[in-house]
Structures are given as C-alpha cells and as structure tokens.
Design an enzyme around this catalytic site. Structure first.
Site, PDB file in Angstrom:
ATOM      1  N   ASN A 200       0.762  -0.982  -0.087  1.00  0.00           N
ATOM      2  CA  ASN A 200      -0.007  -0.107   0.127  1.00  0.00           C
ATOM      3  C   ASN A 200       0.800   1.172  -0.123  1.00  0.00           C
ATOM      4  OD1 ASN A 200      -1.646   1.794   0.504  1.00  0.00           O
ATOM      5  ND2 ASN A 200      -2.071   1.531   2.626  1.00  0.00           N
ATOM      6  N   TRP A 201       1.142   1.785  -0.867  1.00  0.00           N
ATOM      7  CA  TRP A 201       2.040   3.033  -1.371  1.00  0.00           C
ATOM      8  C   TRP A 201       1.350   4.130  -0.625  1.00  0.00           C
ATOM      9  CZ3 TRP A 201       4.145   2.655  -6.973  1.00  0.00           C
ATOM     10  CH2 TRP A 201       5.135   1.502  -7.236  1.00  0.00           C
ATOM     11  N   LYS A 202       0.091   4.399  -0.274  1.00  0.00           N
ATOM     12  CA  LYS A 202      -0.521   5.515   0.446  1.00  0.00           C
ATOM     13  C   LYS A 202      -0.442   6.623  -0.473  1.00  0.00           C
ATOM     14  CE  LYS A 202       0.527   3.387   4.865  1.00  0.00           C
ATOM     15  NZ  LYS A 202      -0.028   3.472   6.244  1.00  0.00           N
TER      16      LYS A 202
ATOM     17  N   HIS B 225      -9.367   0.758   5.197  1.00  0.00           N
ATOM     18  CA  HIS B 225      -8.196   1.198   5.726  1.00  0.00           C
ATOM     19  C   HIS B 225      -8.382   1.991   6.919  1.00  0.00           C
ATOM     20  CE1 HIS B 225      -4.137   2.234   6.393  1.00  0.00           C
ATOM     21  NE2 HIS B 225      -3.784   1.373   5.791  1.00  0.00           N
TER      22      HIS B 225
ATOM     23  N   GLU C 180      -6.939   4.272   7.935  1.00  0.00           N
ATOM     24  CA  GLU C 180      -6.458   5.614   7.820  1.00  0.00           C
ATOM     25  C   GLU C 180      -7.843   6.523   7.099  1.00  0.00           C
ATOM     26  OE1 GLU C 180      -2.925   5.511   5.698  1.00  0.00           O
ATOM     27  OE2 GLU C 180      -1.870   5.003   7.398  1.00  0.00           O
TER      28      GLU C 180
ATOM     29  N   GLU D 278      -5.112  -5.416  10.582  1.00  0.00           N
ATOM     30  CA  GLU D 278      -4.234  -4.246  10.949  1.00  0.00           C
ATOM     31  C   GLU D 278      -4.410  -3.565  12.514  1.00  0.00           C
ATOM     32  OE1 GLU D 278      -2.484  -3.070   6.883  1.00  0.00           O
ATOM     33  OE2 GLU D 278      -3.897  -1.952   7.331  1.00  0.00           O
TER      34      GLU D 278
ATOM     35  N   GLY E   5       2.159   2.102  10.441  1.00  0.00           N
ATOM     36  CA  GLY E   5       3.253   3.419  10.577  1.00  0.00           C
ATOM     37  C   GLY E   5       3.980   3.812  11.774  1.00  0.00           C
TER      38      GLY E   5
ATOM     39  N   SER F  68       3.449  -2.122  10.399  1.00  0.00           N
ATOM     40  CA  SER F  68       4.670  -1.922  10.419  1.00  0.00           C
ATOM     41  C   SER F  68       5.758  -3.073  10.143  1.00  0.00           C
ATOM     42  CB  SER F  68       5.128  -1.533  12.083  1.00  0.00           C
ATOM     43  OG  SER F  68       4.755  -0.218  12.135  1.00  0.00           O
TER      44      SER F  68
ATOM     45  N   GLY G 210       2.919  -1.334   4.215  1.00  0.00           N
ATOM     46  CA  GLY G 210       2.761   0.261   4.031  1.00  0.00           C
ATOM     47  C   GLY G 210       3.923   0.759   3.497  1.00  0.00           C
ATOM     48  N   GLY G 211       4.887   1.295   4.722  1.00  0.00           N
ATOM     49  CA  GLY G 211       5.967   1.883   4.248  1.00  0.00           C
ATOM     50  C   GLY G 211       6.917   1.351   3.696  1.00  0.00           C
TER      51      GLY G 211
END
Ligand code: PEP
Length: 277
Positions: free
Chosen positions: A13-15, A105, A107, A182, A188, A228, A249-250
């Site tokens: 997930n490149w956000k 998600h 976020e 998640e 994150g 993470s 993610g990151g």
C-alpha cells in the site's frame, strides 16, 4: 490439507506517495526483484499512478488470474457504481487499471469517518465489479489494552459483511476476498503486533466467518497481517499457519525491503506447496 491451499499474498500500500512520473519505475524495480514462486504480489499506488504502474508491470510481469505476475490494486473505491459524487472513483471505473482494491483501511476510517456499513457497501460494489478485495480491520490501542481486540474485530467483520452474502463476496475466486488484520496502533508506528497475537485474531476472524456461513467455514479466506511489517519481522507472521501474507505500507516503497519480504513469504508458500503434495 485445507490450510496450505490458501494463497500467500504480499500487497504493498503506497498510500499518498509517488507520482505518475516516478511510480512506474518503482513498480518495475519491485516487480523485477520479487519474482518468487507461489507469492501473489499486489501493488496499490495512488489512483493517479494506477495507469503508470499497470504499464510498468505489463508483459511478463502482468498479473494472471492464478495470481502470478504483479497485480495492480486501488487503495479505496466508492460505495456506488456511478453518480453525483465529486472527486470519487467507482469500482467499474477501475476496469483496465486495477484488478484489486483495498477497503476499510484505518486511515480512511480515521480521516473520512468510514463506517463498517459504508465499507461493506464498498466491498459489495468491488466484488460485483470483479475486483479482488482486501478488507482491513483492526483495533485501537486502548481497545487492545482493555482486552477488547477480538470483540472489536469481530464487530468490524460482521458490520462490513452484512451487506452481501458470503457466496457473492467470494464468488468462486480463491483470491477474490481477503482480510487484513491491521491493529491501528501498529500502522506506520514501527511497533508491530506479535505473531501470536495476530494468529489469535486470525483464528477469531475465521470463527466469525464460520458463524456468518462462509463456504468451508471461512478456511479458504486468506488473512494477512499489516502494521509496520518489514524484512526484520515478516518471519514472525509467516511462521503462523493462520496468517497468509502481509499488507505492507511504508516498507512497500523500498525495493530492498519488498524483495526480502516477498522472499521470506516465498519460503512459506513453498512449505505449503510441499505439505500439499
Ligand atoms: C498499511 O498502510 O496498511 C500499513 C500497514 O502501513 P505500515 O506498514 O507502514 O504500518
């Protein structure tokens, strides 16, 4: 053996990172460095980068129905197929751009107050459009500390799955529907859950799917861990038989990390294939 028949999936997930100018190159690099048998790879860039990523992974890297190649996913989708919804993107609009989507998600639950009911409609419209869909669920830190993690996740799964039948959600596609556990406090933050805790939640999710009447008691639904995930901790999750991969993610923006994560996931895929043989 039922467990080993589930696919192993690593989704990135490149956000809100990358642009149409640089997303293709990043996707090409990740695709080339993650060619591992038995791991389904999905890259989810921002909407405006979908075409660039699709083009970058076309050819030998393009996703096949069996999950080989690199699939392209959207990070969200609107709950209606069309209409007066300024700025929104619907599931049918993604045809030719993406074959997967993420819904629910944390976020988006946090930033635009998405509810389980709304997320369930996104899931239903995604599946009706033939998009393979990852549903995200997970508790807040205070909920975990209060011993309510299982109860919260059970409520989210039931709330999100209320709008469609299990048959319509799965629709005969072993990759059609996956759930990503998640925990919000792990996203994150650099603070991942423990593998055993993720496995406990995965078991609880499958119990919920059984209660909801999913085919084969939900045993066929892949459950991913997200929060993470990095090359340094992926083994902890892949060691759990109930966990079928990761939503990253990151670290999914870093080719070295993705190469290592997918390589580790490939060991689990190979072990499952051997157990099946
Ligand atoms: C995510 O975006 O779903 C996620 C798990 O992010 P991160 O890996 O950065 O925690």
């Amino acid at each position: 053996m039922i467990r080993s028949m589930r696919p192993v999936i690593v989704a990135g997930n490149w956000k809100m990172h990358t642009t149409p100018a640089d997303a293709g190159e990043l996707a090409r690099t990740i695709a080339a460095r993650t060619c591992v048998d038995g791991v389904v790879r999905v890259l989810c860039p921002p909407f405006v980068c979908l075409a660039a990523v699709r083009d970058a992974v076309a050819g030998p890297d393009a996703a096949a129905p069996d999950g080989s190649g690199v699939a392209v996913g959207a990070q969200d989708v609107h709950h209606e197929p069309a209409g007066a919804f300024t700025g929104a993107v619907s599931a049918p609009m993604l045809a030719g751009l993406a074959t997967w989507t993420i819904v629910g998600h944390s976020e988006r639950r946090r930033d635009v107050c998405e509810t389980d009911e709304l997320i369930g409609r996104k899931l239903a419209t995604s599946r009706a459009a033939g998009l393979r869909t990852i549903l995200c669920v997970g508790e807040q830190l205070a909920e975990r500390e209060a011993g309510r993690a299982i109860q919260v996740v059970d409520g989210q799964v039931r709330g999100c799955l209320a709008a469609a039948t299990p048959e319509a959600i799965v629709a005969g596609d072993t990759l059609g529907f996956a759930i990503a556990y998640e925990p919000v406090w792990a996203i994150g933050t650099g603070r991942n859950a423990r593998g055993a805790d993720a496995a406990e939640i995965a078991a609880a999710i499958r119990a919920t799917l059984t209660a909801l009447g999913f085919p084969n008691g939900g045993e066929d639904v892949p459950i991913l861990y997200g929060g993470s995930v990095a090359s340094s901790n992926i083994d902890e999750f892949m060691a759990e038989p109930s966990i079928d991969g990761a939503l990253v993610g990151g670290a999914s923006l870093k080719p070295d990390e993705m190469a290592a994560i997918v390589a580790r996931a490939g060991l689990t895929a190979a072990a499952r294939a051997a157990a099946d043989a």
